[in-house]
Design an enzyme around this catalytic site. Sequence first.
Site, PDB file in Angstrom:
ATOM      1  N   GLU A  56       0.832  -1.212   0.000  1.00 13.39           N
ATOM      2  CA  GLU A  56       0.000   0.000   0.000  1.00 13.39           C
ATOM      3  C   GLU A  56       0.859   1.251   0.000  1.00 13.39           C
ATOM      4  O   GLU A  56       1.984   1.237   0.514  1.00 13.39           O
ATOM      5  CB  GLU A  56      -0.875   0.017   1.267  1.00 13.39           C
ATOM      6  CG  GLU A  56      -2.323  -0.323   1.034  1.00 13.39           C
ATOM      7  CD  GLU A  56      -3.119   0.723   0.257  1.00 13.39           C
ATOM      8  OE1 GLU A  56      -2.522   1.558  -0.450  1.00 13.39           O
ATOM      9  OE2 GLU A  56      -4.352   0.686   0.349  1.00 13.39           O
ATOM     10  N   ASP A  57       0.308   2.316  -0.545  1.00 15.15           N
ATOM     11  CA  ASP A  57       1.007   3.603  -0.497  1.00 15.15           C
ATOM     12  C   ASP A  57       0.814   4.275   0.858  1.00 15.15           C
ATOM     13  O   ASP A  57       1.755   4.749   1.477  1.00 15.15           O
ATOM     14  CB  ASP A  57       0.530   4.520  -1.632  1.00 15.15           C
ATOM     15  CG  ASP A  57      -0.988   4.582  -1.759  1.00 15.15           C
ATOM     16  OD1 ASP A  57      -1.698   3.978  -0.928  1.00 15.15           O
ATOM     17  OD2 ASP A  57      -1.479   5.235  -2.703  1.00 15.15           O
ATOM     18  N   ASP A  96      -4.856   5.649   5.777  1.00 17.09           N
ATOM     19  CA  ASP A  96      -5.435   6.882   6.280  1.00 17.09           C
ATOM     20  C   ASP A  96      -6.525   6.505   7.292  1.00 17.09           C
ATOM     21  O   ASP A  96      -6.225   6.164   8.438  1.00 17.09           O
ATOM     22  CB  ASP A  96      -5.964   7.648   5.061  1.00 17.09           C
ATOM     23  CG  ASP A  96      -6.480   9.034   5.381  1.00 17.09           C
ATOM     24  OD1 ASP A  96      -5.979   9.645   6.321  1.00 17.09           O
ATOM     25  OD2 ASP A  96      -7.380   9.506   4.673  1.00 17.09           O
ATOM     26  N   PHE A 141      -2.581  16.186   3.643  1.00 15.48           N
ATOM     27  CA  PHE A 141      -2.771  15.514   2.363  1.00 15.48           C
ATOM     28  C   PHE A 141      -1.460  15.557   1.580  1.00 15.48           C
ATOM     29  O   PHE A 141      -0.939  16.624   1.283  1.00 15.48           O
ATOM     30  CB  PHE A 141      -3.886  16.176   1.561  1.00 15.48           C
ATOM     31  CG  PHE A 141      -4.286  15.355   0.377  1.00 15.48           C
ATOM     32  CD1 PHE A 141      -5.119  14.257   0.525  1.00 15.48           C
ATOM     33  CD2 PHE A 141      -3.797  15.658  -0.882  1.00 15.48           C
ATOM     34  CE1 PHE A 141      -5.470  13.479  -0.563  1.00 15.48           C
ATOM     35  CE2 PHE A 141      -4.141  14.879  -1.983  1.00 15.48           C
ATOM     36  CZ  PHE A 141      -4.983  13.791  -1.812  1.00 15.48           C
ATOM     37  N   ARG A 180       1.854  12.314  -9.353  1.00 10.54           N
ATOM     38  CA  ARG A 180       2.333  10.959  -9.037  1.00 10.54           C
ATOM     39  C   ARG A 180       3.815  10.797  -9.342  1.00 10.54           C
ATOM     40  O   ARG A 180       4.498   9.973  -8.756  1.00 10.54           O
ATOM     41  CB  ARG A 180       1.553   9.913  -9.845  1.00 10.54           C
ATOM     42  CG  ARG A 180       0.079   9.776  -9.459  1.00 10.54           C
ATOM     43  CD  ARG A 180      -0.490   8.516 -10.098  1.00 10.54           C
ATOM     44  NE  ARG A 180      -1.943   8.487 -10.128  1.00 10.54           N
ATOM     45  CZ  ARG A 180      -2.719   8.083  -9.124  1.00 10.54           C
ATOM     46  NH1 ARG A 180      -2.179   7.674  -8.004  1.00 10.54           N
ATOM     47  NH2 ARG A 180      -4.027   8.079  -9.250  1.00 10.54           N
TER      48      ARG A 180
HETATM   49  P1  5GP Z   1      -8.207   4.950   3.677  1.00 11.35           P
HETATM   50  O1  5GP Z   1      -9.247   3.963   3.273  1.00 11.35           O
HETATM   51  O2  5GP Z   1      -7.149   4.379   4.569  1.00 11.35           O
HETATM   52  O3  5GP Z   1      -8.824   6.178   4.267  1.00 11.35           O
HETATM   53  O4  5GP Z   1      -7.558   5.503   2.353  1.00 11.35           O
HETATM   54  C1  5GP Z   1      -6.599   4.848   1.660  1.00 11.35           C
HETATM   55  C2  5GP Z   1      -6.420   5.456   0.300  1.00 11.35           C
HETATM   56  O5  5GP Z   1      -6.786   6.834   0.284  1.00 11.35           O
HETATM   57  C3  5GP Z   1      -4.954   5.436  -0.097  1.00 11.35           C
HETATM   58  O6  5GP Z   1      -4.615   4.232  -0.719  1.00 11.35           O
HETATM   59  C4  5GP Z   1      -4.868   6.642  -1.015  1.00 11.35           C
HETATM   60  O7  5GP Z   1      -5.246   6.281  -2.316  1.00 11.35           O
HETATM   61  C5  5GP Z   1      -5.883   7.612  -0.451  1.00 11.35           C
HETATM   62  N1  5GP Z   1      -5.268   8.600   0.444  1.00 11.35           N
HETATM   63  C6  5GP Z   1      -5.339   8.661   1.790  1.00 11.35           C
HETATM   64  N2  5GP Z   1      -4.626   9.687   2.279  1.00 11.35           N
HETATM   65  C7  5GP Z   1      -4.068  10.288   1.215  1.00 11.35           C
HETATM   66  C8  5GP Z   1      -3.176  11.414   1.063  1.00 11.35           C
HETATM   67  O8  5GP Z   1      -2.728  12.083   1.998  1.00 11.35           O
HETATM   68  N3  5GP Z   1      -2.805  11.709  -0.223  1.00 11.35           N
HETATM   69  C9  5GP Z   1      -3.253  11.013  -1.308  1.00 11.35           C
HETATM   70  N4  5GP Z   1      -2.819  11.406  -2.507  1.00 11.35           N
HETATM   71  N5  5GP Z   1      -4.074   9.953  -1.200  1.00 11.35           N
HETATM   72  C10 5GP Z   1      -4.477   9.599   0.046  1.00 11.35           C
END
Ligand code: 5GP
Length: 177
Positions: free
Chosen positions: A98-99, A102, A151, A164
């Site tokens: 995963e990147d 959040d 963010f 990206r």
């Molecule tokens: P979660 O379900 O954990 O809230 O979100 C995960 C996904 O939300 C990540 O894989 C990513 O695609 C997106 N995301 C969450 N935080 C960020 C952020 O700070 N920047 C970006 N570009 N994408 C985010």
Amino acid sequence: MQLQETKTLISAGEIQAKVAELAGRVDKDYYGKNPLLLCVLKGAVIFLADFMRCLTIPVEIDFMAVSSYGASTKSSGVVRILKDLESSIEGRHVLIVEDIIDTGLTLKYLVENLRSRGPATVKIVTLLDKPDRREVDIEADYCGFKIPNEFVVGYGLDYNEGYRQLPQVSVLKGSQK
Ligand code: 5GP
């Protein structure tokens, strides 16, 4: 698309050092296990590409695409599978790449979905983690950097599909989350 000014949060050099460190741990833990690296599109592709080239154990890769955010920077809480795996994961050691974690909603859903397919193990490696934002109980087994609630873009992460290609992780100046 005009790119806004950004401020570096984690430099390209710091990322490369951390990726190598994470790969070293995974190399050791997965020795003899031939894991399947499951890359979550699109944000994790850059991390996957660097991470797998630091590994010395044999691995396979596959991709999934899930939607959670759409074009905004706020989580909708809705997770949909847009692209599924090509191969069966029954009996496999799956390592989700995963990147960023959040709220954790995406991964929680993904892990439960994958577990129902009978893998030997499901673990998570994430480059970034925003623990303050967590809404569900989920942790990465391997985490690169814990970051504040901002963010971020770059190193695969986008804002409206832009940024990206940045080699570093940056904060958009003037962004709010
Ligand atoms: P979660 O379900 O954990 O809230 O979100 C995960 C996904 O939300 C990540 O894989 C990513 O695609 C997106 N995301 C969450 N935080 C960020 C952020 O700070 N920047 C970006 N570009 N994408 C985010």
